[in-house]
Design an enzyme around this catalytic site. Structure first.
Site, PDB file in Angstrom:
ATOM      1  N   GLY C 240      36.270   2.559  42.741  1.00 20.71           N
ATOM      2  CA  GLY C 240      35.506   3.697  43.234  1.00 20.71           C
ATOM      3  C   GLY C 240      34.010   3.590  42.949  1.00 20.71           C
ATOM      4  O   GLY C 240      33.553   2.694  42.226  1.00 20.71           O
ATOM      5  N   HIS C 241      33.273   4.536  43.472  1.00 17.61           N
ATOM      6  CA  HIS C 241      31.821   4.495  43.343  1.00 17.61           C
ATOM      7  C   HIS C 241      31.372   4.641  41.893  1.00 17.61           C
ATOM      8  O   HIS C 241      31.978   5.338  41.105  1.00 17.61           O
ATOM      9  CB  HIS C 241      31.110   5.510  44.233  1.00 17.61           C
ATOM     10  CG  HIS C 241      31.557   6.926  44.125  1.00 17.61           C
ATOM     11  ND1 HIS C 241      31.041   7.911  44.918  1.00 17.61           N
ATOM     12  CD2 HIS C 241      32.474   7.528  43.341  1.00 17.61           C
ATOM     13  CE1 HIS C 241      31.615   9.051  44.630  1.00 17.61           C
ATOM     14  NE2 HIS C 241      32.480   8.849  43.674  1.00 17.61           N
TER      15      HIS C 241
END
Lengths: 346, 346, 346
Positions: C240-241
């Site tokens: 994920g970011h």
């Protein structure tokens, strides 16, 4: 591009079964009991759907012998309505025809061989020494690596990648984004870093295999990864290097199978099941959805291990007890000791 | 290509809120409290970040009313700083402009329709009968199948595949490698082999939907798979055939949803949650990360079922107790019996 | 395109180790103990494979000092046979050579820079301002976004997508279908709907990183997502970011890591492990396969939490007990109370 329509008599002539009622009724498509309308042929697989059968607007239905009298609609009575339905639906809905020939934007290496009846779509790339068999369809943007082989009548949906030297058998269906023959995950640790181990095996896929969208099957490290005939694999499945999947096994979506595991024939692997590496799973093993397999399974049977979600507060309390399980066991031992003491004759 | 800069007064004129402090301060980008520098606008969503607020080098901040006095920096006081920040960030960082027109390497079937304001990137393929709406951007290598529709102002990142006859609503964002409309996993067993069931339904996606990279959504077997308006789906999610996802539901990464399941509106599905097939999940259900759902959930609420990792030795002991749980229950029953015996008056 | 053959003496001259037996034996490929034939060099990593060593048809073997006398075959004695094997296999199986130059069907934006020794395959797209370094190979159908950078000698397999402004370090290997730099999953809720938060960070990947097929790594929301040097990531991993993965950490297939989590150096993350967001995982943490991590792990060690599948009926009974665990604990408390009562002196 549906095919048809057909009279019920024509369908029975083709696929067998007993026709009860008007044999001249014409159907042009299949439908669910709840969704079908006039001109559509539906099917009943289980008595629990009898109320849907009673309400259906289908023109005819496929039923098992036990439900012969459950409707007054024209009906085809057969041993296995679901399989029968599958055949009828395939009659109505054949795979799209593919036009032989190589699209002008496809790139075919001079040393590749593309059969004259094969169809190679726009933006496809077929590398040196690859062989594309008779009747194969490569949809847009597929890449077939050097010396890879796609056997007759297989269909690759868009953006499928077939790695160097891999083999795809006849009548395979590979859905969009599938990657066959990426390197296995093999590294030797040395001094806190990783040395890559070249992955020189292939992926060898048998006949009549279906592989889902964005599924990945890695090439073997030294020997091959093998997918036997008739295996059906859903989307987003990951199969590690050197696995062997036995014939006619079905693997549902999101499953992961770590390297060097051998799965038997006629197995059913439920969605999101995770299977460890270097295991042997026997023939006819069923692993239910979301289960984790960390040991070999030497005998046919059904295996499970998934936790079902519950109300979050209840789960938190259960989890607290679970964490406390050792202490609970200790308290039971202590109770047993004290009780034995009380029971002792004085 | 950031947009701006803007004076705080301009921002408040556009989005509302109360401006406290120098309204002529100029900001050109958003930043985190910890990472922002001069010329940047940051935001506070929770009192626990007050120490970061005290130390921030941002030129201005967005704060809730309760934190009005928590800083001397120029500040925008508003009801929901996170939503406010989202709007300001969109102002500073608009989606990249797309140049209308079809790249010379794109392949558009003669019978396809591409709106004049649409942008079709290099190596894209738009098949027979497909419709690409006004303002749509297809980035490099997208494939839009026959008779599929992409409604206005949607953006498809590279390598997206849209299957035959599928429908994508307005203002959708589809990230790279997403596959919409691969065949559902439908096979009828017969004599130990599998007969493929043609998957003739579509995927129908509403407006304002976002779909993550390498996510797959299968077409329906007979009826359609439906993604309602405003649904947000993260990367590597798998949604099986005939599912319906209710409006404004958000689904985090690595989730799998088996076929024919209906999920309500405004649900939150945590990462890696796995949801079985043929279930009904009510509106406003929250399923926490890594939970498995194997039964329908008829009421709003929070549902969990994930095991948290612990020290491996402690886990091994817990697992041994867990396997032994039936025996433990039996020992408790035995204790109860013996104890009752002792308690009996003599 | 294997390289060689080589005399054992040449191999030892190159990689060290002690040669025992005929130094003029010629080998042309590596093999497993069980699968190798004449002309092949195999290796023994563990005494448990001694019976395979006894039966091998390999021409020579690599063994640890402890197994010096375990065979009469010509052998290379070294400290770490697996790492030695990795080097020898790389000697025999070098990466395929790539021919410098840009394929006529590739689309290179005028403002992009492609080094003269780089190879850009068919149907690749290199956007405005991107930089492709010396010796880089882009295989068919790769897309490198605007202002992205690929550093020297990296190889991108087919259909890899590199997002705008992302950075890939030197000697990276990215397998087919990997997506680097899709938007992170960031939305602010407002009035039951979602406002997209622009994802303006990058993905920055260090040197000597390998990324598996169909793996996705999201760009940061504001700051960058960072993959440090020497990280090895398997297929179908989702990161994920704003995550940071520490140097030389290895992540097996199907792992999911939610946003803003920082993983230390030299960690091993087992297949299908799921790691929550906003966590800190220390250096040298091992997380075993299928475990879920929902809290930070501040110290090196091995962490587990996966349930192993068992016979389905046994699992159903265990599950019933598990659901009943609170009641079980209550019964133990009750027993303790009653027992204390009996034990009380009268």
């Amino acid at each position: 591009m549906p095919h048809g329509p057909f009279r019920l008599a024509e369908i029975v002539a083709r696929f067998g079964g007993e026709l009860v009622g008007d044999q001249d009724v014409v159907v042009r498509q299949v439908g669910t009991l709840a969704g079908a309308g006039p001109g559509e042929l539906s099917f009943l697989t289980h008595p629990k759907y009898r109320s849907e059968l009673a309400a259906t607007r289908a023109s005819a239905v496929i039923v098992p012998a036990s439900e012969r009298g459950a409707t007054v609609l024209p009906r085809i009575v057969c041993r296995d309505p679901y399989a029968y339905f599958a055949r009828v639906s395939t009659l109505f809905n054949p795979p799209p025809p593919s036009v032989p020939g190589v699209h002008r934007t496809a790139v075919i290496a001079p040393e590749a061989h593309v059969a004259s009846s094969a169809s190679v779509g726009p933006a496809c790339v077929v590398e040196r020494g690859a062989r594309i068999g008779e009747g194969v369809a490569l949809e847009a943007g597929c890449v077939v690596g050097a010396e890879a082989t796609i056997d007759r009548d297989s269909r690759l949906h868009p953006h499928v990648t077939i790695g160097t030297r891999c083999v795809v058998g006849a009548r395979a269906v590979l859905h969009a984004g599938a990657v066959i023959g990426a390197d296995g995950f093999g590294f030797a640790p040395e001094g806190g870093e990783w040395i890559k181990i070249p992955q020189v095996g292939r992926v060898v896929i048998g006949s009549d295999v279906e592989i889902g969208a964005n599924t990945t099957i890695d090439r073997g490290a030294i020997d091959d990864t093998v997918i036997e005939d008739g295996v059906k694999i859903d989307n987003q499945v990951q199969i590690g290097h050197n696995c062997r999947i036995g014939a006619h096994t079905a693997i549902a979506g999101c499953v992961g199978i770590a390297g060097s595991t051998r799965i038997g024939r006629h197995c059913l692997i439920g969605g999101a099941a995770m299977i460890g590496g270097h295991l042997e799973i026997a023939d006819r093993v069923v692993i239910t959805a979301s289960s984790g397999v960390s040991k070999s399974i030497p005998a046919a049977g059904v295996y499970s291990g998934a936790l079902p979600a519950m109300d979050a507060r209840a789960w938190r309390r259960t989890l607290a007890q679970l964490r406390n399980l050792e202490r609970l066991a200790e308290r039971i031992r202590e109770l047993e000791r004290r009780l034995a003491n009380l029971e002792r004759p004085r």
